[in-house]
Enzyme design. Sequence first.
Site, PDB file in Angstrom:
ATOM      1  CE1 TYR A 128       1.038   0.023   4.317  1.00  0.00           C
ATOM      2  CE2 TYR A 128      -1.139  -0.823   4.820  1.00  0.00           C
ATOM      3  CZ  TYR A 128       0.117  -0.472   5.225  1.00  0.00           C
ATOM      4  OH  TYR A 128       0.469  -0.616   6.547  1.00  0.00           O
ATOM      5  CD  GLU A 129      -0.673   5.010   1.867  1.00  0.00           C
ATOM      6  OE1 GLU A 129      -0.730   5.842   0.942  1.00  0.00           O
ATOM      7  OE2 GLU A 129      -1.650   4.770   2.594  1.00  0.00           O
ATOM      8  N   GLY A 130       1.437   2.972  -2.626  1.00  0.00           N
ATOM      9  CA  GLY A 130       2.318   2.826  -3.779  1.00  0.00           C
ATOM     10  C   GLY A 130       3.194   1.609  -3.582  1.00  0.00           C
TER      11      GLY A 130
END
Length: 595
Positions: free
Chosen positions: A445-447
Amino acid sequence: MRTYTAPLRDMSFVIDEWLGAPSDWASMPKFSELDAGTAAQVLEEAARFARGRLAPLNASGDLEGARFSDGAVRMPEGFAAAYRDYAAGGWPGLAAEPEEGGQGLPQLLNVAWIEMLAAANHAWLMSPGLSHGAAECLREHGSPWLKAQYLDKLVSGECLSSMCLTEAQAGSDLGLIAAKAVPADTRQEAEPAYRITGTKIFITGGDHDLTPNIVHLVLARLPDAPAGSRGLSLFLVPKRRESAAQPEMNAVTCQGIEKKMGPKASPTCTMQFDGALGWMVGQPHRGLQAMFVMMNAARLQVAMQGLGHAESATQCAIAYAADRRQSRAVGSAAHAGQPSRADAIILLPAIRRALLDLHCVAEGARMVGYWLAHCLDLAAAAPESGRREEAALLASLLTPVAKASFTEAGFQSASKAMQVLGGYGYMHEFGVEQTLRDSRVSMIYEGTNEVQAVDFVVRKTIADSGKGLNRLLDVVRKEAEAATCDETRRVAQQLLRLCDQTAAAAAALIAESEPDPELSYRVAGDFLAMVDILLHTFAWARAFRIARPLADSPFYARKCETARYFFAYRLGDFDYRRSLVERGRANVLPHVNPA
């Protein structure tokens, strides 16, 4: 075996000695009243909260999990009470501005605090974890009316936030987002409102019972929006419309939570927006610019999650290895004609090497991660404009490297710690298997980490022809110049070699990326790993230079031993990654046949 103690001595070493942060604070009007002693007291209180309130809820929260019932999410037993204590202690506003109700402390102390929270109870951290970034986003891009309505509530912890980007067809490619926003036919508030419609998935903390209100930051498209990511606008959509004449629920609902590998006590929600009332944050069609303020803050937090996982795994492995008695160690008294006995496995060469690897990873990441946070403080508050600009550049470069490498390290450290524990590591009560499960999502997550690598190579290295990377290399070379004795000079030579080889690899990528557009994407992960190892080498070179004259003290002696181990064993990883970059330059990847 499920215990966590914040490594306060190592934290103070990094903050006070490795960074010299207190002397920098003294030169910055914003932090001039903060000294090393006060910072240490803050971290001691933080450590007490992490150990006493959060760590005991980690195992029980994992077994109970977040629950979805009657359209609402219920958190595990004890989570809400711990959150009330967290908010009452002023912890949500640790690094927020005093005029907003915050404590005005540096980001450096905030990331140390996040490390503790992640190590003690990753799942609990997830729901309050995004509020700092949401406050930053609102502070920078919100209208005066929006800030007046919500900023102080985010800082105080009265309400929490979520980040609503992902849709079923739009993961890393945000240009595919389909959620719509149309002007609302209401002017009950002083600000023009919009109606938001669409479905968002994988939304951390989209619903819970920690706070009565949740502020959702939502990417959506206006009717006249161009296609792709350039057509996205950002909207603040509250769960409850408290600014109305009569507070009322907004048209945003949780449709359910995911059953997942971990962290099970953190609700991952599907959120439905059915004409929910919201207000624009920033400018039309420039939502990503505003959202990236929150996303960059979140990426730093996720990086520190990786460090927290690595530290937690390290502590568990060391405690077990010191207690577990099974084999006779080579060179022990039993092999010198003494009565046979079982030694602690911490004496075994294979276990010693595993534990030294774990120490190298966690302590190295702490140095690099705290440096990144200190760069953010310098970028915001250093009195000299040149220093502010350099610190901002370094922070921009370090963020994707830290997010990708720390989260990888957290997962691999948990796996290595599990190996140290053997069969017991596979059992829930020892904690490592939960750390392994919980840590894996941080790489996604978050890229994803692949996205971080592409960002670092394509946007941060090739796009500016390597100028930013060369500035980073200049900082690293200065450490090599500071060597003061034969042993540290040998370390300096290795550090300079890595700098030269990194610069050469970057120059080749810049030169060859135009005729081979796929090249930078092909080698991005390995190039980022090269830079990560370079940064850890820089970190350990400085740590060794500081600790060596003080090696009569047990703490500094152990720091020197770990540094020597790093230079003897871990540097081989750099040559391996560099060879993969070279292979990537020479070989085009074949297409994979799905049949």
